[in-house]
Design a protein around this motif. Sequence first.
Motif, PDB file in Angstrom:
ATOM      1  N   ARG A 136       0.839  -1.212   0.000  1.00 29.04           N
ATOM      2  CA  ARG A 136       0.000   0.000   0.000  1.00 29.04           C
ATOM      3  C   ARG A 136       0.870   1.257   0.000  1.00 29.04           C
ATOM      4  O   ARG A 136       0.592   2.223  -0.718  1.00 29.04           O
ATOM      5  CB  ARG A 136      -0.927  -0.017   1.214  1.00 29.04           C
ATOM      6  CG  ARG A 136      -1.963   1.104   1.214  1.00 29.04           C
ATOM      7  CD  ARG A 136      -2.935   0.952   2.377  1.00 29.04           C
ATOM      8  NE  ARG A 136      -3.771  -0.245   2.212  1.00 29.04           N
ATOM      9  CZ  ARG A 136      -3.616  -1.374   2.897  1.00 29.04           C
ATOM     10  NH1 ARG A 136      -2.652  -1.481   3.802  1.00 29.04           N
ATOM     11  NH2 ARG A 136      -4.407  -2.408   2.685  1.00 29.04           N
ATOM     12  N   GLU A 284      -4.095  -5.880  -4.498  1.00 29.98           N
ATOM     13  CA  GLU A 284      -5.166  -5.007  -4.008  1.00 29.98           C
ATOM     14  C   GLU A 284      -4.603  -3.889  -3.140  1.00 29.98           C
ATOM     15  O   GLU A 284      -5.033  -2.730  -3.248  1.00 29.98           O
ATOM     16  CB  GLU A 284      -6.207  -5.805  -3.226  1.00 29.98           C
ATOM     17  CG  GLU A 284      -7.311  -4.923  -2.661  1.00 29.98           C
ATOM     18  CD  GLU A 284      -8.582  -5.665  -2.308  1.00 29.98           C
ATOM     19  OE1 GLU A 284      -9.561  -4.988  -1.915  1.00 29.98           O
ATOM     20  OE2 GLU A 284      -8.616  -6.909  -2.437  1.00 29.98           O
ATOM     21  N   THR A 287      -2.883  -1.307  -5.345  1.00 25.70           N
ATOM     22  CA  THR A 287      -3.903  -0.579  -6.095  1.00 25.70           C
ATOM     23  C   THR A 287      -4.616   0.431  -5.206  1.00 25.70           C
ATOM     24  O   THR A 287      -4.860   1.577  -5.610  1.00 25.70           O
ATOM     25  CB  THR A 287      -4.918  -1.565  -6.703  1.00 25.70           C
ATOM     26  OG1 THR A 287      -4.226  -2.470  -7.572  1.00 25.70           O
ATOM     27  CG2 THR A 287      -5.992  -0.840  -7.488  1.00 25.70           C
ATOM     28  N   ALA A 288      -4.941   0.020  -3.983  1.00 27.74           N
ATOM     29  CA  ALA A 288      -5.605   0.925  -3.041  1.00 27.74           C
ATOM     30  C   ALA A 288      -4.725   2.126  -2.727  1.00 27.74           C
ATOM     31  O   ALA A 288      -5.195   3.280  -2.714  1.00 27.74           O
ATOM     32  CB  ALA A 288      -5.956   0.172  -1.760  1.00 27.74           C
ATOM     33  N   GLY A 292      -5.666   5.772  -4.264  1.00 31.90           N
ATOM     34  CA  GLY A 292      -5.994   6.723  -3.211  1.00 31.90           C
ATOM     35  C   GLY A 292      -5.336   8.073  -3.433  1.00 31.90           C
ATOM     36  O   GLY A 292      -5.858   9.111  -3.028  1.00 31.90           O
ATOM     37  N   LYS A 367     -13.067  -1.249  -7.858  1.00 28.81           N
ATOM     38  CA  LYS A 367     -13.439  -1.026  -6.457  1.00 28.81           C
ATOM     39  C   LYS A 367     -12.812   0.255  -5.918  1.00 28.81           C
ATOM     40  O   LYS A 367     -13.460   1.023  -5.177  1.00 28.81           O
ATOM     41  CB  LYS A 367     -12.991  -2.230  -5.622  1.00 28.81           C
ATOM     42  CG  LYS A 367     -13.169  -2.078  -4.122  1.00 28.81           C
ATOM     43  CD  LYS A 367     -12.647  -3.326  -3.405  1.00 28.81           C
ATOM     44  CE  LYS A 367     -12.696  -3.172  -1.887  1.00 28.81           C
ATOM     45  NZ  LYS A 367     -12.172  -4.388  -1.198  1.00 28.81           N
ATOM     46  N   TYR A 368     -11.566   0.518  -6.292  1.00 25.72           N
ATOM     47  CA  TYR A 368     -10.860   1.677  -5.743  1.00 25.72           C
ATOM     48  C   TYR A 368     -10.948   2.908  -6.639  1.00 25.72           C
ATOM     49  O   TYR A 368     -10.525   3.993  -6.235  1.00 25.72           O
ATOM     50  CB  TYR A 368      -9.404   1.304  -5.453  1.00 25.72           C
ATOM     51  CG  TYR A 368      -9.310   0.315  -4.317  1.00 25.72           C
ATOM     52  CD1 TYR A 368      -9.451   0.740  -3.000  1.00 25.72           C
ATOM     53  CD2 TYR A 368      -9.155  -1.047  -4.562  1.00 25.72           C
ATOM     54  CE1 TYR A 368      -9.407  -0.169  -1.950  1.00 25.72           C
ATOM     55  CE2 TYR A 368      -9.109  -1.962  -3.523  1.00 25.72           C
ATOM     56  CZ  TYR A 368      -9.240  -1.515  -2.219  1.00 25.72           C
ATOM     57  OH  TYR A 368      -9.213  -2.417  -1.174  1.00 25.72           O
TER      58      TYR A 368
END
Length: 370
Positions: A136, A284, A287-288, A292, A367-368
């Motif tokens: 992240r 994930e 990607t988040a 962001g 989703k993000y």
Amino acid sequence: MSILTNSAQVSESAKNFEFLGDIIDIVPFGSGHINDTFCVTTTNTAGISYLLQRINHHIFADVAGLMYNIQLVENHLKRKLPADKQALADQYVLSIIPTKEEKLFFQDTDGDYWRMFVLIRNTKSYDIVETPQQAREGGKAFGQFQLNLADLDATKIVEVLPNFHNIDFRLSNLNKAIEKNSEGRLAAVEDIIQFIRARESRMKTILKQAKDGLLPLRITHNDTKFNNVLLDAQDQVQCVIDLDTVMPGHVAYDFGDAIRTIINPAAEDETDLSKVKLNIPLFEAYTAGYLGEAKGFLTAAELDSLLEGVFLLPFMQGVRFLTDYLEGDHYFKVAYSDHNLVRTKTQFKLVSELEAAENELQAIIEKYVK
């Protein structure tokens, strides 16, 4: 591909830069394969140390253009720092130390090129992403990097490595190697060539969209492996480093290359292809972190292109390994005769795994994006 360096050459080169204090010690630093890097300790009372590097001008032939890019990006990123970080800007942005003649680099009597940066203290980096939190932060780092450079005109940046992520160029080189077959290795890779041919059209998607004006030209890092992110003691992003490959490009290249290096736990030259798998939680998390920071400035077309970058970058790396294999292993260092072939197969196995998970990966991106 570093070059042998003698201690006198290092010491004499260091003396040409405008650092604080007098030199106490110079020792080799880091594990980079391109440039020779040294940590310079001096008598200054501010606790500042420096990084001295000999630039590999066999790879980066346009040293002036290279350093111009870094200075342009450095100055722009420093202007984007919040007020509470301005006083320590050189601890959050890679900062050049000029020569005593106020130049960005020094050329010695042997024709070698040297540069100096402020050493960013109390940070760490990881060669391998081990946790979703690290992934992240990696995504956050490169998302911030692109965001902060989004308003800098990409046409001002020198393309120091022309065609670096140009798949047409890479495929053209492969076709020349196939036609020449200088090492007589072609018969052993016919199935791999068929794999490539079946995917060529899709892998040109980003390039075609760019030519059609659908994707804006951005300033991209182009070497988004995780160890180019420095983290603080709490494993939070502090700085993106290694700006040598900063060039005009498309955001999907950076996203795809980062995913290529974190999603697969197997080594790049793993001979057991069953070990080439996808770590979806790391995908994930990255990607988040990335979206962001970046989704607010990316266009809809750029967001749609991210998954294409995920497929393209391992595919292109496989093409490069195969080209070198067919040409006799002149570019990438090899430990044995089929080393580049093993690397090729690993990259294309990763492509196959990504293709099988396409719907899942796309759903995560969507989703993000929301």
